[in-house]
Scaffold this motif. Structure first.
Motif, PDB file in Angstrom:
ATOM      1  N   MET A   1       0.833  -1.209   0.000  1.00  0.00           N
ATOM      2  CA  MET A   1       0.000   0.000   0.000  1.00  0.00           C
ATOM      3  C   MET A   1       0.859   1.247   0.000  1.00  0.00           C
ATOM      4  O   MET A   1       0.870   2.031   0.923  1.00  0.00           O
ATOM      5  CB  MET A   1      -0.898   0.027   1.247  1.00  0.00           C
ATOM      6  CG  MET A   1      -2.238  -0.622   1.056  1.00  0.00           C
ATOM      7  SD  MET A   1      -3.159  -0.028  -0.345  1.00  0.00           S
ATOM      8  CE  MET A   1      -4.388  -1.328  -0.429  1.00  0.00           C
ATOM      9  N   THR A   2       1.610   1.404  -1.035  1.00  0.00           N
ATOM     10  CA  THR A   2       2.456   2.592  -1.082  1.00  0.00           C
ATOM     11  C   THR A   2       1.893   3.637  -2.029  1.00  0.00           C
ATOM     12  O   THR A   2       2.512   4.624  -2.301  1.00  0.00           O
ATOM     13  CB  THR A   2       3.888   2.201  -1.513  1.00  0.00           C
ATOM     14  OG1 THR A   2       4.531   3.338  -2.041  1.00  0.00           O
ATOM     15  CG2 THR A   2       3.857   1.119  -2.530  1.00  0.00           C
ATOM     16  N   ARG A   3       0.659   3.380  -2.507  1.00  0.00           N
ATOM     17  CA  ARG A   3       0.009   4.357  -3.380  1.00  0.00           C
ATOM     18  C   ARG A   3      -0.951   5.221  -2.578  1.00  0.00           C
ATOM     19  O   ARG A   3      -1.406   4.819  -1.523  1.00  0.00           O
ATOM     20  CB  ARG A   3      -0.762   3.629  -4.496  1.00  0.00           C
ATOM     21  CG  ARG A   3       0.133   2.868  -5.437  1.00  0.00           C
ATOM     22  CD  ARG A   3       0.863   3.808  -6.388  1.00  0.00           C
ATOM     23  NE  ARG A   3       1.955   3.122  -7.074  1.00  0.00           N
ATOM     24  CZ  ARG A   3       1.778   2.327  -8.122  1.00  0.00           C
ATOM     25  NH1 ARG A   3       0.576   2.146  -8.587  1.00  0.00           N
ATOM     26  NH2 ARG A   3       2.795   1.742  -8.694  1.00  0.00           N
ATOM     27  N   ARG A   4      -1.268   6.358  -3.124  1.00  0.00           N
ATOM     28  CA  ARG A   4      -2.047   7.379  -2.418  1.00  0.00           C
ATOM     29  C   ARG A   4      -3.383   6.849  -1.895  1.00  0.00           C
ATOM     30  O   ARG A   4      -4.216   6.361  -2.654  1.00  0.00           O
ATOM     31  CB  ARG A   4      -2.285   8.580  -3.322  1.00  0.00           C
ATOM     32  CG  ARG A   4      -2.858   8.207  -4.670  1.00  0.00           C
ATOM     33  CD  ARG A   4      -2.687   9.362  -5.644  1.00  0.00           C
ATOM     34  NE  ARG A   4      -2.842   8.927  -7.013  1.00  0.00           N
ATOM     35  CZ  ARG A   4      -4.009   8.808  -7.624  1.00  0.00           C
ATOM     36  NH1 ARG A   4      -5.103   9.076  -6.969  1.00  0.00           N
ATOM     37  NH2 ARG A   4      -4.080   8.410  -8.868  1.00  0.00           N
ATOM     38  N   ASN A   5      -3.586   6.932  -0.611  1.00  0.00           N
ATOM     39  CA  ASN A   5      -4.836   6.545   0.013  1.00  0.00           C
ATOM     40  C   ASN A   5      -5.559   7.791   0.473  1.00  0.00           C
ATOM     41  O   ASN A   5      -5.858   8.655  -0.306  1.00  0.00           O
ATOM     42  CB  ASN A   5      -4.565   5.635   1.209  1.00  0.00           C
ATOM     43  CG  ASN A   5      -4.362   4.210   0.755  1.00  0.00           C
ATOM     44  OD1 ASN A   5      -4.508   3.909  -0.408  1.00  0.00           O
ATOM     45  ND2 ASN A   5      -4.038   3.345   1.664  1.00  0.00           N
ATOM     46  N   GLY A   6      -5.762   7.904   1.749  1.00  0.00           N
ATOM     47  CA  GLY A   6      -6.331   9.136   2.291  1.00  0.00           C
ATOM     48  C   GLY A   6      -7.833   9.070   2.329  1.00  0.00           C
ATOM     49  O   GLY A   6      -8.413   8.412   3.187  1.00  0.00           O
ATOM     50  N   VAL A   7      -8.466   9.771   1.377  1.00  0.00           N
ATOM     51  CA  VAL A   7      -9.916   9.821   1.377  1.00  0.00           C
ATOM     52  C   VAL A   7     -10.502   8.443   1.106  1.00  0.00           C
ATOM     53  O   VAL A   7     -11.563   8.101   1.633  1.00  0.00           O
ATOM     54  CB  VAL A   7     -10.402  10.823   0.312  1.00  0.00           C
ATOM     55  CG1 VAL A   7     -11.897  11.010   0.421  1.00  0.00           C
ATOM     56  CG2 VAL A   7      -9.681  12.149   0.468  1.00  0.00           C
ATOM     57  N   ILE A   8      -9.779   7.639   0.299  1.00  0.00           N
ATOM     58  CA  ILE A   8     -10.298   6.322  -0.070  1.00  0.00           C
ATOM     59  C   ILE A   8     -10.542   5.472   1.175  1.00  0.00           C
ATOM     60  O   ILE A   8     -11.547   4.766   1.276  1.00  0.00           O
ATOM     61  CB  ILE A   8      -9.310   5.600  -1.014  1.00  0.00           C
ATOM     62  CG1 ILE A   8      -9.312   6.270  -2.383  1.00  0.00           C
ATOM     63  CG2 ILE A   8      -9.680   4.150  -1.159  1.00  0.00           C
ATOM     64  CD1 ILE A   8      -8.460   7.509  -2.528  1.00  0.00           C
TER      65      ILE A   8
END
Lengths: 223, 223
Positions: A1-8
């Motif tokens: 999980m090194t890709r942009r998360n945040g709101v997801i």
DNA sequence: CCTCATTTGTACGTATGTATG
DNA sequence: CCATACATACGTACAAATGAG
């Protein structure tokens, strides 16, 4: 999980609440469980939960757990207050718009409830008007009691929210400018119109009340 | 800083924005700077910032920095949508209240703008009505354009917010139940009333539109 | 009253993705 | 392409609050 998360991550937690049909007050999975379910670290999970708490969607209790919230509109108060203040350096421009929205809603609503109020409720409104000169909260209670019978919880919370934000921002304006006598008279006029069952007069009285409030805002100066 | 923080940290950051008079778009101190200013760890700072972002008070741009936001009402959409849905298992009860609030605001507003619209704007409204049958976004644009001239940015955003939330929740109801012809006719009636400068008729037409919407909600079933 | 397990709160270290110049 | 500054993510450890026994 090194890709942009945040709101997801937030959306996935909300989806989890819906999928499991968790009602308000139900317990969410613990942080370690969410880490496993969502495949994210504790930091990421906590940041998402904190955001959801700011929106009133979840409620965190230290040492106990995280629970589904009620998303009461009260939690939006900081956001609305910030918005109103940042409209102009003084916040006056935003206040004017806010009062207009209150006027729009309350003038419309009072037309609906006119003629539907019991004498007991009218007497309670009279009592609140009497307390209004010395107790600011009586004003809030007045507007809340006025529309309680309409059966629309959302509009009640909206009116309460707007009342809170207005008085929070208004408190930082300069002159207290005691016109309490006028305020009391305006509210008494509203109750009188309701007792007479005159919807048009009730609307006019409510409108006059907010005209005074707008004038007070227009005259206000910042310290 | 090993004593209870949480919400306090958010308030201190908001206070910092006010103290430094940072306008929308201005850069906040970087995370390391905030750690030093607030005497908190990076986790605590980030959790507070994430919460403020959820409220639209700050805006985070990856690799660039954190900036003061506009607190647009759009960010409150998740909270309101959650609230509406959690009212009843189906979300219908909450939808009804939401539509009533929309009706309250729009019926009041249309009385204010009636007679103030230029022919060019009326023609633009006609064009939107024509597109409405095939393009849902034309409906949103219609209601936005209607009140654009009122000069109250807050009420415009409120109407947009309620439109978004309604259609987001409504999309999860069962029958699409094509009554588009009725919807188009209702909107055309509104424009006609405005062109005639008849405020009372415009209010009646708007009210009729929302009566249809409420009926559609009442008939709706959940999948 | 105290102890204990559970759960959230805070802190630090490290590595990596991302935008700007 | 490189260098810098910044946000994102993960892992670990310990502190503090709550509730059960």
């Amino acid at each position: 999980m090194t890709r942009r998360n945040g709101v997801i991550l937030q959306q996935r937690i909300v989806a989890l609440i819906h999928d499991r049909q968790l009602a308000s007050g139900a317990a969410l999975p613990t942080e370690p469980m969410l880490m496993d379910l969502l495949g994210a670290s504790r930091n990421s999970v906590r940041e998402a939960i904190q955001a959801l708490q700011a929106l009133g969607i979840v409620e965190i209790r230290h040492g106990h757990g995280t629970f589904v919230g009620t998303a009461s509109l009260d939690v939006l108060s900081p956001s609305l207050a910030f918005r109103v203040r940042s409209r102009t350096p003084s916040g006056i421009g935003g206040l004017h718009d806010l009062v207009e929205v209150r006027e729009l809603i309350e003038v419309g609503l009072i037309g609906q409830v006119a003629g539907t109020l019991s004498e007991a409720r009218l007497a309670a409104l009279d009592a609140l008007v009497a307390r209004m000169a010395t107790d600011l909260s009586a004003d809030r209670a007045f507007h809340a009691l006025l529309y309680e019978s309409c059966g629309n919880e959302l509009v009640l919370q909206l009116i309460g929210l707007f009342w809170n934000v207005y008085h929070e921002v208004e408190a930082s304006l300069d002159p207290p400018e005691d016109r309490i006598a006028d305020v009391v008279a305006n509210h008494q006029r509203i109750v009188d119109a309701l007792r007479g069952g005159d919807a048009a007069e009730a609307r006019a009285a409510m409108s006059a009340h907010f005209t005074d409030v707008k004038a007070r805002v227009a005259r206000a100066q910042t310290p």
